[in-house]
Motif scaffolding. Structure first.
Motif, PDB file in Angstrom:
ATOM      1  N   HIS A 123      25.673  41.214  36.168  1.00  0.00           N
ATOM      2  CA  HIS A 123      26.810  41.788  35.438  1.00  0.00           C
ATOM      3  C   HIS A 123      27.810  40.661  35.214  1.00  0.00           C
ATOM      4  O   HIS A 123      28.213  39.975  36.151  1.00  0.00           O
ATOM      5  CB  HIS A 123      27.448  42.923  36.251  1.00  0.00           C
ATOM      6  CG  HIS A 123      28.669  43.488  35.588  1.00  0.00           C
ATOM      7  ND1 HIS A 123      28.587  44.333  34.523  1.00  0.00           N
ATOM      8  CD2 HIS A 123      29.976  43.303  35.834  1.00  0.00           C
ATOM      9  CE1 HIS A 123      29.815  44.659  34.133  1.00  0.00           C
ATOM     10  NE2 HIS A 123      30.681  44.043  34.919  1.00  0.00           N
ATOM     11  N   ASP A 124      28.211  40.473  33.947  1.00  0.00           N
ATOM     12  CA  ASP A 124      29.118  39.372  33.638  1.00  0.00           C
ATOM     13  C   ASP A 124      30.031  39.663  32.452  1.00  0.00           C
ATOM     14  O   ASP A 124      30.534  38.746  31.814  1.00  0.00           O
ATOM     15  CB  ASP A 124      28.334  38.084  33.375  1.00  0.00           C
ATOM     16  CG  ASP A 124      27.506  38.147  32.096  1.00  0.00           C
ATOM     17  OD1 ASP A 124      27.400  39.229  31.473  1.00  0.00           O
ATOM     18  OD2 ASP A 124      26.962  37.105  31.700  1.00  0.00           O
ATOM     19  N   THR A 125      30.264  40.928  32.160  1.00  0.00           N
ATOM     20  CA  THR A 125      31.035  41.248  30.957  1.00  0.00           C
ATOM     21  C   THR A 125      32.480  41.647  31.237  1.00  0.00           C
ATOM     22  O   THR A 125      33.215  41.927  30.303  1.00  0.00           O
ATOM     23  CB  THR A 125      30.353  42.366  30.151  1.00  0.00           C
ATOM     24  OG1 THR A 125      30.201  43.519  30.983  1.00  0.00           O
ATOM     25  CG2 THR A 125      29.000  41.911  29.631  1.00  0.00           C
ATOM     26  N   GLY A 126      32.896  41.652  32.478  1.00  0.00           N
ATOM     27  CA  GLY A 126      34.281  42.007  32.786  1.00  0.00           C
ATOM     28  C   GLY A 126      35.194  40.799  32.734  1.00  0.00           C
ATOM     29  O   GLY A 126      34.872  39.747  33.286  1.00  0.00           O
ATOM     30  N   ILE A 127      36.319  40.934  32.060  1.00  0.00           N
ATOM     31  CA  ILE A 127      37.339  39.890  32.012  1.00  0.00           C
ATOM     32  C   ILE A 127      38.494  40.361  32.897  1.00  0.00           C
ATOM     33  O   ILE A 127      39.152  41.356  32.596  1.00  0.00           O
ATOM     34  CB  ILE A 127      37.830  39.640  30.570  1.00  0.00           C
ATOM     35  CG1 ILE A 127      36.658  39.311  29.647  1.00  0.00           C
ATOM     36  CG2 ILE A 127      38.904  38.559  30.549  1.00  0.00           C
ATOM     37  CD1 ILE A 127      35.911  38.047  29.983  1.00  0.00           C
ATOM     38  N   TYR A 128      38.719  39.673  33.998  1.00  0.00           N
ATOM     39  CA  TYR A 128      39.716  40.052  35.002  1.00  0.00           C
ATOM     40  C   TYR A 128      41.008  39.282  34.742  1.00  0.00           C
ATOM     41  O   TYR A 128      41.126  38.118  35.109  1.00  0.00           O
ATOM     42  CB  TYR A 128      39.209  39.745  36.403  1.00  0.00           C
ATOM     43  CG  TYR A 128      38.010  40.557  36.833  1.00  0.00           C
ATOM     44  CD1 TYR A 128      38.149  41.625  37.712  1.00  0.00           C
ATOM     45  CD2 TYR A 128      36.731  40.255  36.354  1.00  0.00           C
ATOM     46  CE1 TYR A 128      37.044  42.369  38.113  1.00  0.00           C
ATOM     47  CE2 TYR A 128      35.626  41.001  36.749  1.00  0.00           C
ATOM     48  CZ  TYR A 128      35.795  42.058  37.623  1.00  0.00           C
ATOM     49  OH  TYR A 128      34.704  42.789  38.010  1.00  0.00           O
ATOM     50  N   GLY A 129      41.960  39.929  34.070  1.00  0.00           N
ATOM     51  CA  GLY A 129      43.258  39.313  33.830  1.00  0.00           C
ATOM     52  C   GLY A 129      44.060  39.233  35.118  1.00  0.00           C
ATOM     53  O   GLY A 129      43.779  39.930  36.099  1.00  0.00           O
ATOM     54  N   TRP A 130      45.065  38.362  35.114  1.00  0.00           N
ATOM     55  CA  TRP A 130      45.869  38.160  36.326  1.00  0.00           C
ATOM     56  C   TRP A 130      46.534  39.458  36.775  1.00  0.00           C
ATOM     57  O   TRP A 130      46.546  39.763  37.963  1.00  0.00           O
ATOM     58  CB  TRP A 130      46.902  37.071  36.119  1.00  0.00           C
ATOM     59  CG  TRP A 130      46.371  35.769  35.588  1.00  0.00           C
ATOM     60  CD1 TRP A 130      46.981  34.967  34.666  1.00  0.00           C
ATOM     61  CD2 TRP A 130      45.158  35.097  35.949  1.00  0.00           C
ATOM     62  NE1 TRP A 130      46.216  33.856  34.428  1.00  0.00           N
ATOM     63  CE2 TRP A 130      45.084  33.907  35.204  1.00  0.00           C
ATOM     64  CE3 TRP A 130      44.100  35.390  36.819  1.00  0.00           C
ATOM     65  CZ2 TRP A 130      44.027  33.006  35.301  1.00  0.00           C
ATOM     66  CZ3 TRP A 130      43.043  34.500  36.922  1.00  0.00           C
ATOM     67  CH2 TRP A 130      43.011  33.330  36.184  1.00  0.00           C
ATOM     68  N   ASP A 131      47.094  40.214  35.853  1.00  0.00           N
ATOM     69  CA  ASP A 131      47.737  41.477  36.234  1.00  0.00           C
ATOM     70  C   ASP A 131      46.734  42.467  36.819  1.00  0.00           C
ATOM     71  O   ASP A 131      47.037  43.195  37.758  1.00  0.00           O
ATOM     72  CB  ASP A 131      48.467  42.115  35.044  1.00  0.00           C
ATOM     73  CG  ASP A 131      49.750  41.385  34.691  1.00  0.00           C
ATOM     74  OD1 ASP A 131      50.307  40.676  35.560  1.00  0.00           O
ATOM     75  OD2 ASP A 131      50.204  41.525  33.537  1.00  0.00           O
ATOM     76  N   TYR A 132      45.518  42.504  36.246  1.00  0.00           N
ATOM     77  CA  TYR A 132      44.493  43.409  36.752  1.00  0.00           C
ATOM     78  C   TYR A 132      44.083  43.013  38.170  1.00  0.00           C
ATOM     79  O   TYR A 132      43.961  43.869  39.053  1.00  0.00           O
ATOM     80  CB  TYR A 132      43.284  43.438  35.810  1.00  0.00           C
ATOM     81  CG  TYR A 132      42.280  44.506  36.183  1.00  0.00           C
ATOM     82  CD1 TYR A 132      42.613  45.853  36.102  1.00  0.00           C
ATOM     83  CD2 TYR A 132      41.009  44.170  36.623  1.00  0.00           C
ATOM     84  CE1 TYR A 132      41.701  46.837  36.453  1.00  0.00           C
ATOM     85  CE2 TYR A 132      40.088  45.143  36.967  1.00  0.00           C
ATOM     86  CZ  TYR A 132      40.444  46.482  36.886  1.00  0.00           C
ATOM     87  OH  TYR A 132      39.541  47.454  37.243  1.00  0.00           O
ATOM     88  N   LEU A 133      43.890  41.721  38.413  1.00  0.00           N
ATOM     89  CA  LEU A 133      43.543  41.268  39.764  1.00  0.00           C
ATOM     90  C   LEU A 133      44.662  41.601  40.750  1.00  0.00           C
ATOM     91  O   LEU A 133      44.395  42.029  41.878  1.00  0.00           O
ATOM     92  CB  LEU A 133      43.257  39.764  39.779  1.00  0.00           C
ATOM     93  CG  LEU A 133      41.909  39.342  39.217  1.00  0.00           C
ATOM     94  CD1 LEU A 133      41.844  37.836  39.065  1.00  0.00           C
ATOM     95  CD2 LEU A 133      40.775  39.848  40.103  1.00  0.00           C
ATOM     96  N   TYR A 134      45.891  41.418  40.319  1.00  0.00           N
ATOM     97  CA  TYR A 134      47.020  41.745  41.197  1.00  0.00           C
ATOM     98  C   TYR A 134      47.011  43.242  41.525  1.00  0.00           C
ATOM     99  O   TYR A 134      47.165  43.638  42.681  1.00  0.00           O
ATOM    100  CB  TYR A 134      48.347  41.347  40.534  1.00  0.00           C
ATOM    101  CG  TYR A 134      49.516  41.415  41.486  1.00  0.00           C
ATOM    102  CD1 TYR A 134      49.938  40.276  42.162  1.00  0.00           C
ATOM    103  CD2 TYR A 134      50.188  42.612  41.731  1.00  0.00           C
ATOM    104  CE1 TYR A 134      51.004  40.320  43.050  1.00  0.00           C
ATOM    105  CE2 TYR A 134      51.249  42.665  42.617  1.00  0.00           C
ATOM    106  CZ  TYR A 134      51.650  41.524  43.268  1.00  0.00           C
ATOM    107  OH  TYR A 134      52.699  41.584  44.150  1.00  0.00           O
ATOM    108  N   ARG A 135      46.818  44.055  40.505  1.00  0.00           N
ATOM    109  CA  ARG A 135      46.791  45.509  40.712  1.00  0.00           C
ATOM    110  C   ARG A 135      45.635  45.915  41.625  1.00  0.00           C
ATOM    111  O   ARG A 135      45.787  46.780  42.489  1.00  0.00           O
ATOM    112  CB  ARG A 135      46.721  46.219  39.358  1.00  0.00           C
ATOM    113  CG  ARG A 135      47.073  47.681  39.433  1.00  0.00           C
ATOM    114  CD  ARG A 135      47.343  48.313  38.074  1.00  0.00           C
ATOM    115  NE  ARG A 135      46.209  48.249  37.175  1.00  0.00           N
ATOM    116  CZ  ARG A 135      46.158  47.523  36.067  1.00  0.00           C
ATOM    117  NH1 ARG A 135      47.181  46.777  35.698  1.00  0.00           N
ATOM    118  NH2 ARG A 135      45.085  47.534  35.306  1.00  0.00           N
TER     119      ARG A 135
END
Length: 122
Positions: free
Chosen positions: A83-95
Motif C-alpha cells: 500500500h503506497d497511495t496515502g499522502i500524509y500531510g503534516w496536519d494529518y500526522l499531527y492529528r
C-alpha cells in the motif's frame, strides 16, 4: 495551504514498525505502522465520502518500507503490503498523534462490530 505545525523529525524505527514524528511546538508522537496503515488518507481506505470508508483488517504485523517526501507538505508511506497511495500531510500526522487513543479505540471497536481481526487470515 500552509500547516500550522512543522515537523522537526521524521524517524522510522529500526524494526520499521513505527514512525516518530516531532513538531516545532515540542510535541512528538510514536505512531505504529499498523495504526498509520489502517488510517491511511488514501481513497482506498477513506473512500470518496464518509460512507465509503473501509475498515482494514489483518495489518497487525505490517511494516513501513519507505518514507518518501511529497513536496514540503507531506510524506508518502510505503508499507510492506505494498500500500503506497496515502499522502500524509503534516496536519494529518499531527492529528493522528494527538487523537491516537480515540482513533485506535474506534478502529478496534469497528473490527469487533464487523467480526474482523487485526491478524492476517491465512
Amino acid at each position: 495551504m500552509t500547516s500550522e505545525r512543522w515537523p522537526t523529525e521524521l524517524r522510522l524505527a529500526k524494526d520499521r514498525r513505527s514512525l516518530r514524528v516531532a513538531f516545532d511546538d515540542g510535541t512528538a508522537f510514536d505512531l505504529p505502522a499498523e495504526y498509520l496503515r489502517v488510517t491511511s488518507p488514501s481513497a482506498e481506505v477513506q473512500g470518496h465520502s464518509p460512507a465509503e470508508r473501509k475498515t482494514v483488517p489483518g495489518k497487525r504485523d505490517v511494516a513501513i518500507i519507505a518514507v518518501e517526501p511529497v513536496g514540503n507538505y507531506a510524506v508518502k508511506l510505503v508499507f510492506d503490503d505494498l500500500h503506497d497511495t496515502g499522502i500524509y500531510g503534516w496536519d494529518y500526522l499531527y492529528r493522528l498523534g494527538a487523537e491516537q487513543a480515540e482513533k485506535w479505540q474506534a478502529y478496534l471497536d469497528e473490527l469487533a462490530a464487523k467480526g474482523l481481526s487485526r491478524d492476517r487470515t491465512r
